[in-house]
Scaffold this active site. Structure first.
Site, PDB file in Angstrom:
ATOM      1  N   SER A  12      13.583  10.182   5.374  1.00  0.00           N
ATOM      2  CA  SER A  12      12.496  11.137   5.605  1.00  0.00           C
ATOM      3  C   SER A  12      13.126  12.494   5.903  1.00  0.00           C
ATOM      4  O   SER A  12      14.277  12.551   6.358  1.00  0.00           O
ATOM      5  CB  SER A  12      11.674  10.704   6.815  1.00  0.00           C
ATOM      6  N   ILE A  44       2.872  12.861   2.664  1.00  0.00           N
ATOM      7  CA  ILE A  44       1.905  12.159   1.828  1.00  0.00           C
ATOM      8  C   ILE A  44       0.902  11.490   2.754  1.00  0.00           C
ATOM      9  O   ILE A  44       1.285  10.621   3.545  1.00  0.00           O
ATOM     10  CB  ILE A  44       2.615  11.085   0.974  1.00  0.00           C
ATOM     11  N   TYR A  79      11.340   7.165  15.384  1.00  0.00           N
ATOM     12  CA  TYR A  79      11.256   7.260  13.920  1.00  0.00           C
ATOM     13  C   TYR A  79      12.433   8.043  13.348  1.00  0.00           C
ATOM     14  O   TYR A  79      13.133   7.584  12.441  1.00  0.00           O
ATOM     15  CB  TYR A  79       9.932   7.934  13.546  1.00  0.00           C
ATOM     16  N   ARG A 139       0.859  -1.196   0.000  1.00  0.00           N
ATOM     17  CA  ARG A 139       0.000   0.000   0.000  1.00  0.00           C
ATOM     18  C   ARG A 139       0.893   1.244   0.000  1.00  0.00           C
ATOM     19  O   ARG A 139       2.122   1.158   0.015  1.00  0.00           O
ATOM     20  CB  ARG A 139      -0.926  -0.005   1.218  1.00  0.00           C
TER      21      ARG A 139
HETATM   22  N1  LIG Z   1       3.887   9.121   4.008  1.00  0.00           N
HETATM   23  C1  LIG Z   1       4.772  10.058   4.241  1.00  0.00           C
HETATM   24  O1  LIG Z   1       4.416  11.238   4.330  1.00  0.00           O
HETATM   25  C2  LIG Z   1       6.230   9.715   4.395  1.00  0.00           C
HETATM   26  C3  LIG Z   1       7.132  10.767   4.613  1.00  0.00           C
HETATM   27  C4  LIG Z   1       8.493  10.484   4.751  1.00  0.00           C
HETATM   28  C5  LIG Z   1       8.938   9.162   4.655  1.00  0.00           C
HETATM   29  N2  LIG Z   1       8.036   8.150   4.452  1.00  0.00           N
HETATM   30  C6  LIG Z   1       8.562   6.783   4.375  1.00  0.00           C
HETATM   31  O2  LIG Z   1       8.096   6.158   3.183  1.00  0.00           O
HETATM   32  C7  LIG Z   1       7.901   4.760   3.416  1.00  0.00           C
HETATM   33  C8  LIG Z   1       6.491   4.350   3.033  1.00  0.00           C
HETATM   34  O3  LIG Z   1       5.566   5.106   3.815  1.00  0.00           O
HETATM   35  P1  LIG Z   1       3.984   5.046   3.592  1.00  0.00           P
HETATM   36  O4  LIG Z   1       3.463   6.354   4.033  1.00  0.00           O
HETATM   37  O5  LIG Z   1       3.663   4.525   2.252  1.00  0.00           O
HETATM   38  O6  LIG Z   1       3.582   3.962   4.717  1.00  0.00           O
HETATM   39  P2  LIG Z   1       2.417   2.845   4.736  1.00  0.00           P
HETATM   40  O7  LIG Z   1       2.242   2.491   6.165  1.00  0.00           O
HETATM   41  O8  LIG Z   1       1.241   3.277   3.951  1.00  0.00           O
HETATM   42  O9  LIG Z   1       3.120   1.633   3.950  1.00  0.00           O
HETATM   43  C9  LIG Z   1       4.207   0.955   4.507  1.00  0.00           C
HETATM   44  C10 LIG Z   1       4.171  -0.474   3.999  1.00  0.00           C
HETATM   45  O10 LIG Z   1       5.283  -1.174   4.593  1.00  0.00           O
HETATM   46  C11 LIG Z   1       4.825  -2.434   5.035  1.00  0.00           C
HETATM   47  N3  LIG Z   1       5.651  -2.939   6.117  1.00  0.00           N
HETATM   48  C12 LIG Z   1       5.669  -2.516   7.413  1.00  0.00           C
HETATM   49  N4  LIG Z   1       6.503  -3.271   8.119  1.00  0.00           N
HETATM   50  C13 LIG Z   1       7.056  -4.170   7.268  1.00  0.00           C
HETATM   51  C14 LIG Z   1       7.979  -5.229   7.424  1.00  0.00           C
HETATM   52  N5  LIG Z   1       8.483  -5.535   8.627  1.00  0.00           N
HETATM   53  N6  LIG Z   1       8.328  -5.956   6.328  1.00  0.00           N
HETATM   54  C15 LIG Z   1       7.784  -5.675   5.108  1.00  0.00           C
HETATM   55  N7  LIG Z   1       6.880  -4.708   4.921  1.00  0.00           N
HETATM   56  C16 LIG Z   1       6.515  -3.958   5.987  1.00  0.00           C
HETATM   57  C17 LIG Z   1       3.392  -2.158   5.490  1.00  0.00           C
HETATM   58  O11 LIG Z   1       2.620  -3.362   5.610  1.00  0.00           O
HETATM   59  C18 LIG Z   1       2.906  -1.218   4.415  1.00  0.00           C
HETATM   60  O12 LIG Z   1       2.355  -1.900   3.311  1.00  0.00           O
HETATM   61  C19 LIG Z   1       8.227   4.524   4.891  1.00  0.00           C
HETATM   62  O13 LIG Z   1       9.551   4.072   5.018  1.00  0.00           O
HETATM   63  C20 LIG Z   1       8.071   5.898   5.507  1.00  0.00           C
HETATM   64  O14 LIG Z   1       8.819   6.070   6.669  1.00  0.00           O
HETATM   65  C21 LIG Z   1       6.703   8.397   4.332  1.00  0.00           C
END
Ligand SMILES: NC(=O)c1ccc[n+]([C@@H]2O[C@H](COP(=O)([O-])OP(=O)(O)OC[C@H]3O[C@@H](n4cnc5c(N)ncnc54)[C@H](O)[C@@H]3O)[C@@H](O)[C@H]2O)c1
Length: 269
Positions: free
Chosen positions: A143, A189, A156, A17
């Protein structure tokens, strides 16, 4: 100038996702053979069929980035099937928030284990294949919090700062084989990781006011960066963290520009 990724082989972690799903689908659309993983089986059930239905080459596997033997089995499977691994995107991550004073060890350990150690385990597993083919691209989700953390983000932010510095070291170690390693810093996001879009309107305003581009980011904007970094065009970029945060790290009070623009009748809050 064209980005041509056709025929490359990629592993994208946490692709069930959110941003990872967008990265996996965007790469697949560009002709990359994508292997998507996620710890939650229900998120990737049907993903292989979705890929096939779109005419994309890709499969999904239920792998936890904390599980070194499952990762090795995955890498063996990919190398067995395709003979190579061109791209690794370490996207999987969690954001467990809370003040340090009340943070549990479990929360701390889970953050470090998934965000930082998971990145290390995935990288370590693909190195032999990338060395043998004398090339590869490793992209690690950090991040803006690695540079400017939020209150409550002790676990985090420290894990993401770790990802940033780990990426720098690995870039140095893998240079002789022409393998590039970079971290990237998405902006804000709204996903199930942070539920930004479901927060109270004042809270959303407060968050948006910290961005030079005062809007939520679209996951596609991260996927586009990934495509560029995986392409031949980015062959000389390594050992850095690419900021794709909409100016989160640019200035101290970006809202002031919007206030001025509003006064001039050129922006509406
Ligand atoms: N959304 C934001 O604004 C944002 C900002 C900065 C960084 N990020 C980084 O981007 C990445 C994705 O974020 P997102 O917002 O899509 O998060 P999300 O929670 O929507 O998706 C994360 C996915 O990682 C999977 N996951 C979690 N633990 C896992 C594991 N142990 N093994 C395999 N898969 C695992 C989850 O099941 C999920 O499908 C993350 O690393 C997050 O820290 C996101």
């Amino acid at each position: 100038m064209l980005i041509d990724l056709a025929g490359k082989v990629a592993i994208v972690t946490g692709g069930g996702r959110g941003i990872g799903r967008e990265i996996a689908e965007t790469l697949a659309r560009e002709g990359v053979r994508v292997v998507t993983t996620d710890v939650r089986r229900e998120l990737i059930d049907g993903l292989t069929a979705t890929f096939a239905a779109n005419g994309w080459e890709g499969i999904a596997r239920n792998v936890d980035v904390r599980d070194a033997s499952a990762i090795q089995a995955l890498v063996d499977e990919v190398v067995g099937a395709h003979g190579r691994i061109d791209i690794l995107v370490n996207n999987a991550g969690v954001a467990l928030e809370g003040p340090v004073e009340t943070m549990t060890e479990e929360s701390w350990d889970t953050s470090q284990d998934i965000n930082l150690k998971g990145t290390f385990l995935m990288c370590r597993a693909v190195i032999p294949a990338m060395k043998q083919q004398r090339g590869g691209r490793i992209l690690n989700a950090a991040s803006f919090a690695a540079i400017v953390p939020s209150l409550g983000g002790g676990a985090y932010a420290s894990s993401k700062a770790g990802v940033h510095y780990f990426s720098r070291v690995l870039a140095g170690e893998l240079g002789p084989w022409d393998i590039t390693v970079n971290a990237y810093a998405p902006g804000m996001i709204p996903t199930e990781l942070n539920h930004f879009a479901e927060r109270a309107p004042e809270e959303q305003t407060r968050l948006l006011d910290t961005l030079s581009l005062r809007r939520w980011q679209d996951a596609r904007e991260v996927a586009n960066l990934i495509c560029f970094l995986c392409s031949d065009l980015a062959g000389y970029i390594t050992g850095t963290m690419i900021d794709v945060s909409g100016g989160k790290l640019a200035t101290q009070i970006p809202r002031a520009a919007y206030e001025r623009a509003a006064e001039a009748g050129e922006y509406a809050f």
